[in-house]
Design a protein around this motif. Structure first.
Motif: not given
Length: 357
Positions: A303-310
């Motif tokens: 999902t676009d809810m949480y992005r690893f690295g961001a």
């Protein structure tokens, strides 16, 4: 996923090949240990020769983690085709190629201890053949946690990992295209328990947590460690590090022989108080390594809810809640990325749990 293959020519790594046809990629990053990887590739003679040569490095555009090839397996199958399985460790594994051969005593900051170990064993030493000229260090962060420690004969990677686990540091050996740069870093608290940073919550309720696995293991738990240093019989110097809240049936004791820790160092003889401090540090580290294991891993849905690295990174504290009501604050200690015929998946491992009761 594009993979860039670098070969060592005796002085530096040279980019040699781009691979965009791997049938399967497993890429594991860890907070305070070396990571690992595995590639599943269609086999050909060129690839076999390339990976068979010493010191092959693999990088990607979308992460600063690099991997060192250390194992090659060739399977010839007339029915399903010939394949190569390439595996190895992250570049932090280079730190595991050295031991600390002579007694090293240190009193100061924990960050300074870690930096000095790398400086002594890789960058500055009398024995030229032990030096790795490709290793550099990032600037100091000025962390203030203190340590008093003595090490002899231990593996450098294990030593760094033990100290980082105790002080909740992460470490990395990042390849910048020319050098491997050693750095220490701290994580960010992104759990619901703090108001300063945007929180990160993984839960089926938010449709960002898929299949999960929970483990509680006390088989290797010890909450009292008695370390015995130099001396004989009743005169041996002892120190016990223990959990003050554990007693009776809940107390689990362990004995640690540390005759190799000496009060006589290259800088002179330690006072009894200084020697006790060194034993105390060793006992605390051993007790930290002997805690009960409580782990919760789950597959993060795309999902676009949480992005690893961001939105979150390795070492960050996040909140996790599963469908059985197991919830709490955990540290992202490992990230496994998988790309194969089924698509891309990111699987974190949540450790160092503080479970909400």
């Amino acid at each position: 996923m594009n993979l860039y293959i670098w070969k060592y020519d005796g002085q530096k790594f040279q980019k040699t090949l781009v691979i965009d046809y791997a049938e399967s990629v497993i890429w594991v990053q860890r907070f305070s240990q070396a990571g690992e990887f595995e590639l599943y590739l269609p086999a050909n003679r060129e690839l076999l020769e390339l990976f068979s040569e010493n010191e092959t490095l693999i990088t990607r555009d979308d992460t600063d983690t690099s991997m060192l090839s250390e194992r090659i397996e060739l399977t010839a199958d007339p029915e399903n085709g010939d394949h190569l399985i390439i595996s190895g460790c992250s570049s932090e594994g280079l730190l595991g190629r050295r031991i600390i051969p002579r007694m090293f005593s240190y009193k100061g900051t924990a960050e300074g201890f870690l930096r000095q170990i790398v400086l002594n064993q890789f960058m500055q030493m009398n024995l030229r053949y032990r030096r790795i000229d490709l290793i550099r260090q990032a600037d100091s962060h000025g962390y203030t946690e203190t340590i008093e420690k003595q090490v002899t004969g231990k593996n450098v990677l294990e030593t760094i990992s033990d100290v980082c686990n105790l002080y909740q540091y992460g470490f990395r050996l990042t390849f910048d295209g020319e050098y491997f740069v050693f750095d220490i870093y701290k994580s960010t608290d992104r759990s619901m328990n703090q108001p300063e940073n945007p929180c990160v919550i993984f839960s089926p309720d938010f449709e960002n947590l898929g299949s999960t696995s929970y483990l509680l293991d006390r088989t290797t738990k010890f909450n009292s460690v008695t370390i015995a240093g130099e001396g004989e019989g009743r005169d041996r110097v002892r120190f016990t590090s223990y959990d003050t809240e554990a007693s009776g049936i809940f107390l689990r004791e362990k004995w640690l022989d540390a005759r190799n820790i000496s009060s006589k160092t290259d800088d002179g003889e330690l006072t009894p108080e200084e020697y006790d401090a060194v034993l105390s540090q060793q006992a605390k580290e051993e007790r930290e390594n002997c805690k009960e294991t409580e782990e919760f891993s789950g597959e993060i849905l795309n999902t676009d809810m949480y992005r690893f690295g961001a939105d979150y990174s390795l070492g960050d504290k996040v909140s996790v809640i599963n469908e059985y009501g197991i919830s709490g604050t955990a540290v992202v200690t490992e990230i496994t990325e998988v790309e194969d015929a089924e698509g891309y998946r990111l699987i974190p491992t949540f450790s160092d749990w503080k479970v909400n009761k």
